[in-house]
Design a protein around this motif. Structure first.
Motif, PDB file in Angstrom:
ATOM      1  N   LEU A   1       0.831  -1.206   0.000  1.00 55.36           N
ATOM      2  CA  LEU A   1       0.000   0.000   0.000  1.00 55.36           C
ATOM      3  C   LEU A   1       0.864   1.253   0.000  1.00 55.36           C
ATOM      4  CD1 LEU A   1      -2.726  -0.892   2.638  1.00 55.36           C
ATOM      5  CD2 LEU A   1      -2.928  -0.951   0.175  1.00 55.36           C
ATOM      6  N   GLN A   2       0.428   2.244  -0.749  1.00 52.37           N
ATOM      7  CA  GLN A   2       1.120   3.523  -0.820  1.00 52.37           C
ATOM      8  C   GLN A   2       0.128   4.638  -0.507  1.00 52.37           C
ATOM      9  OE1 GLN A   2       4.430   3.657  -1.400  1.00 52.37           O
ATOM     10  NE2 GLN A   2       4.368   1.412  -1.523  1.00 52.37           N
ATOM     11  N   PRO A   3       0.514   5.615   0.338  1.00 49.66           N
ATOM     12  CA  PRO A   3      -0.362   6.767   0.560  1.00 49.66           C
ATOM     13  C   PRO A   3      -0.339   7.673  -0.670  1.00 49.66           C
ATOM     14  CG  PRO A   3       1.647   7.004   1.810  1.00 49.66           C
ATOM     15  CD  PRO A   3       1.713   5.659   1.168  1.00 49.66           C
ATOM     16  N   VAL A   4      -1.526   8.013  -1.194  1.00 49.23           N
ATOM     17  CA  VAL A   4      -1.634   8.760  -2.446  1.00 49.23           C
ATOM     18  C   VAL A   4      -2.690   9.832  -2.279  1.00 49.23           C
ATOM     19  CG1 VAL A   4      -2.383   8.563  -4.843  1.00 49.23           C
ATOM     20  CG2 VAL A   4      -0.936   6.816  -3.878  1.00 49.23           C
ATOM     21  N   LYS A   5      -2.421  11.026  -2.838  1.00 48.86           N
ATOM     22  CA  LYS A   5      -3.458  12.047  -2.948  1.00 48.86           C
ATOM     23  C   LYS A   5      -4.142  11.838  -4.284  1.00 48.86           C
ATOM     24  CE  LYS A   5      -2.273  16.074  -0.213  1.00 48.86           C
ATOM     25  NZ  LYS A   5      -1.800  17.461  -0.286  1.00 48.86           N
ATOM     26  N   ALA A   6      -5.440  11.568  -4.262  1.00 50.55           N
ATOM     27  CA  ALA A   6      -6.163  11.231  -5.482  1.00 50.55           C
ATOM     28  C   ALA A   6      -7.300  12.209  -5.714  1.00 50.55           C
ATOM     29  CB  ALA A   6      -6.722   9.823  -5.377  1.00 50.55           C
ATOM     30  N   LYS A   7      -7.690  12.333  -6.976  1.00 51.53           N
ATOM     31  CA  LYS A   7      -8.832  13.158  -7.349  1.00 51.53           C
ATOM     32  C   LYS A   7     -10.104  12.344  -7.152  1.00 51.53           C
ATOM     33  CE  LYS A   7      -7.387  16.247 -10.834  1.00 51.53           C
ATOM     34  NZ  LYS A   7      -7.351  16.655 -12.219  1.00 51.53           N
ATOM     35  N   VAL A   8     -10.968  12.830  -6.255  1.00 53.60           N
ATOM     36  CA  VAL A   8     -12.239  12.156  -5.990  1.00 53.60           C
ATOM     37  C   VAL A   8     -13.335  13.211  -5.956  1.00 53.60           C
ATOM     38  CG1 VAL A   8     -13.525  10.721  -4.381  1.00 53.60           C
ATOM     39  CG2 VAL A   8     -11.079  10.375  -4.646  1.00 53.60           C
ATOM     40  N   ASP A   9     -14.306  13.088  -6.830  1.00 54.03           N
ATOM     41  CA  ASP A   9     -15.455  14.011  -6.903  1.00 54.03           C
ATOM     42  C   ASP A   9     -15.013  15.476  -7.018  1.00 54.03           C
ATOM     43  OD1 ASP A   9     -17.167  11.847  -6.673  1.00 54.03           O
ATOM     44  OD2 ASP A   9     -17.174  11.956  -4.486  1.00 54.03           O
ATOM     45  N   GLY A  10     -14.023  15.744  -7.841  1.00 49.66           N
ATOM     46  CA  GLY A  10     -13.568  17.111  -8.068  1.00 49.66           C
ATOM     47  C   GLY A  10     -12.594  17.643  -7.034  1.00 49.66           C
ATOM     48  N   GLY A  11     -12.455  16.972  -5.908  1.00 49.81           N
ATOM     49  CA  GLY A  11     -11.522  17.413  -4.869  1.00 49.81           C
ATOM     50  C   GLY A  11     -10.420  16.390  -4.689  1.00 49.81           C
ATOM     51  N   SER A  12      -9.503  16.674  -3.769  1.00 52.48           N
ATOM     52  CA  SER A  12      -8.429  15.727  -3.511  1.00 52.48           C
ATOM     53  C   SER A  12      -8.675  15.019  -2.178  1.00 52.48           C
ATOM     54  CB  SER A  12      -7.078  16.437  -3.487  1.00 52.48           C
ATOM     55  OG  SER A  12      -7.011  17.310  -2.392  1.00 52.48           O
ATOM     56  N   LYS A  13      -8.292  13.757  -2.147  1.00 52.98           N
ATOM     57  CA  LYS A  13      -8.502  12.941  -0.954  1.00 52.98           C
ATOM     58  C   LYS A  13      -7.277  12.063  -0.749  1.00 52.98           C
ATOM     59  CE  LYS A  13     -11.699   9.564   0.970  1.00 52.98           C
ATOM     60  NZ  LYS A  13     -12.781   8.636   0.678  1.00 52.98           N
ATOM     61  N   ARG A  14      -6.870  11.882   0.507  1.00 49.50           N
ATOM     62  CA  ARG A  14      -5.744  11.016   0.804  1.00 49.50           C
ATOM     63  C   ARG A  14      -6.250   9.594   0.957  1.00 49.50           C
ATOM     64  NH1 ARG A  14      -1.120  11.445   0.930  1.00 49.50           N
ATOM     65  NH2 ARG A  14       0.475  12.507   2.045  1.00 49.50           N
ATOM     66  N   MET A  15      -5.645   8.676   0.202  1.00 45.87           N
ATOM     67  CA  MET A  15      -6.076   7.280   0.223  1.00 45.87           C
ATOM     68  C   MET A  15      -4.854   6.380   0.327  1.00 45.87           C
ATOM     69  SD  MET A  15      -8.584   7.488  -3.053  1.00 45.87           S
ATOM     70  CE  MET A  15      -9.658   6.133  -2.712  1.00 45.87           C
ATOM     71  N   SER A  16      -5.052   5.171   0.832  1.00 46.17           N
ATOM     72  CA  SER A  16      -4.000   4.160   0.758  1.00 46.17           C
ATOM     73  C   SER A  16      -4.421   3.170  -0.324  1.00 46.17           C
ATOM     74  CB  SER A  16      -3.793   3.470   2.101  1.00 46.17           C
ATOM     75  OG  SER A  16      -4.993   2.928   2.570  1.00 46.17           O
ATOM     76  N   VAL A  17      -3.583   3.099  -1.367  1.00 46.23           N
ATOM     77  CA  VAL A  17      -3.922   2.348  -2.576  1.00 46.23           C
ATOM     78  C   VAL A  17      -2.810   1.359  -2.852  1.00 46.23           C
ATOM     79  CG1 VAL A  17      -4.473   2.579  -5.023  1.00 46.23           C
ATOM     80  CG2 VAL A  17      -5.122   4.382  -3.447  1.00 46.23           C
ATOM     81  N   CYS A  18      -3.158   0.158  -3.325  1.00 50.58           N
ATOM     82  CA  CYS A  18      -2.145  -0.837  -3.658  1.00 50.58           C
ATOM     83  C   CYS A  18      -1.451  -0.456  -4.961  1.00 50.58           C
ATOM     84  CB  CYS A  18      -2.749  -2.234  -3.748  1.00 50.58           C
ATOM     85  SG  CYS A  18      -3.894  -2.493  -5.091  1.00 50.58           S
ATOM     86  N   THR A  19      -0.238  -0.923  -5.123  1.00 50.20           N
ATOM     87  CA  THR A  19       0.566  -0.544  -6.284  1.00 50.20           C
ATOM     88  C   THR A  19      -0.013  -1.077  -7.582  1.00 50.20           C
ATOM     89  OG1 THR A  19       1.992  -2.436  -5.847  1.00 50.20           O
ATOM     90  CG2 THR A  19       2.711  -0.299  -5.024  1.00 50.20           C
ATOM     91  N   SER A  20      -0.748  -2.183  -7.538  1.00 50.12           N
ATOM     92  CA  SER A  20      -1.352  -2.694  -8.771  1.00 50.12           C
ATOM     93  C   SER A  20      -2.445  -1.756  -9.273  1.00 50.12           C
ATOM     94  CB  SER A  20      -1.897  -4.105  -8.571  1.00 50.12           C
ATOM     95  OG  SER A  20      -2.867  -4.127  -7.565  1.00 50.12           O
ATOM     96  N   CYS A  21      -3.167  -1.093  -8.392  1.00 46.62           N
ATOM     97  CA  CYS A  21      -4.170  -0.102  -8.799  1.00 46.62           C
ATOM     98  C   CYS A  21      -3.499   1.149  -9.365  1.00 46.62           C
ATOM     99  CB  CYS A  21      -5.062   0.282  -7.627  1.00 46.62           C
ATOM    100  SG  CYS A  21      -6.261  -0.971  -7.176  1.00 46.62           S
ATOM    101  N   ILE A  22      -2.355   1.532  -8.790  1.00 43.44           N
ATOM    102  CA  ILE A  22      -1.629   2.696  -9.296  1.00 43.44           C
ATOM    103  C   ILE A  22      -1.093   2.399 -10.690  1.00 43.44           C
ATOM    104  CG2 ILE A  22       0.377   4.182  -8.933  1.00 43.44           C
ATOM    105  CD1 ILE A  22      -0.039   3.749  -5.910  1.00 43.44           C
ATOM    106  N   LYS A  23      -0.532   1.202 -10.887  1.00 41.19           N
ATOM    107  CA  LYS A  23       0.055   0.823 -12.176  1.00 41.19           C
ATOM    108  C   LYS A  23      -0.983   0.744 -13.282  1.00 41.19           C
ATOM    109  CE  LYS A  23       3.645  -2.115 -10.309  1.00 41.19           C
ATOM    110  NZ  LYS A  23       4.091  -3.504 -10.232  1.00 41.19           N
ATOM    111  N   THR A  24      -2.163   0.204 -12.980  1.00 38.05           N
ATOM    112  CA  THR A  24      -3.181   0.023 -14.005  1.00 38.05           C
ATOM    113  C   THR A  24      -3.955   1.303 -14.304  1.00 38.05           C
ATOM    114  OG1 THR A  24      -4.732  -0.784 -12.333  1.00 38.05           O
ATOM    115  CG2 THR A  24      -3.501  -2.429 -13.569  1.00 38.05           C
ATOM    116  N   GLY A  25      -3.709   2.370 -13.540  1.00 43.47           N
ATOM    117  CA  GLY A  25      -4.344   3.651 -13.807  1.00 43.47           C
ATOM    118  C   GLY A  25      -5.763   3.758 -13.286  1.00 43.47           C
TER     119      GLY A  25
END
Length: 63
Positions: A33-57
Motif C-alpha cells: 500500500l502507498q499513501p496517495v493524494k487522489a482526485k475524488v469528486d472534483g476534490g483531492s482525498k488522501r487514500m491508501s492504494v495498492c501498487t497494482s491499482c496505481i500501475k493500471t491507472g
C-alpha cells in the motif's frame, strides 16, 4: 488502519512458514500500500492504494 486497498479492497493473504524440519508457523503477506493524494469528486482525498491499482491507472493522482 486496516491493511486494505481503498479502491479494490485487496487485503493481506495468510499462509504458513515451513522450515526444513517441516515445522509450520502462521505468517501473512501484506499488500503493498502507498499513501496517495487522489482526485475524488472534483476534490483531492488522501487514500491508501495498492501498487497494482496505481500501475493500471485506476486512480488519478493530484499534481
Amino acid at each position: 488502519m486496516a491493511a486494505k486497498c481503498d479502491l479494490c479492497g485487496k487485503g493481506p493473504q495468510f499462509g504458513n512458514n515451513v522450515s526444513h524440519a517441516n515445522n509450520k508457523t502462521r505468517r501473512r503477506w501484506n499488500v503493498n500500500l502507498q499513501p496517495v493524494k487522489a482526485k475524488v469528486d472534483g476534490g483531492s482525498k488522501r487514500m491508501s492504494v495498492c501498487t497494482s491499482c496505481i500501475k493500471t491507472g485506476k486512480i488519478v493522482k493530484v499534481a
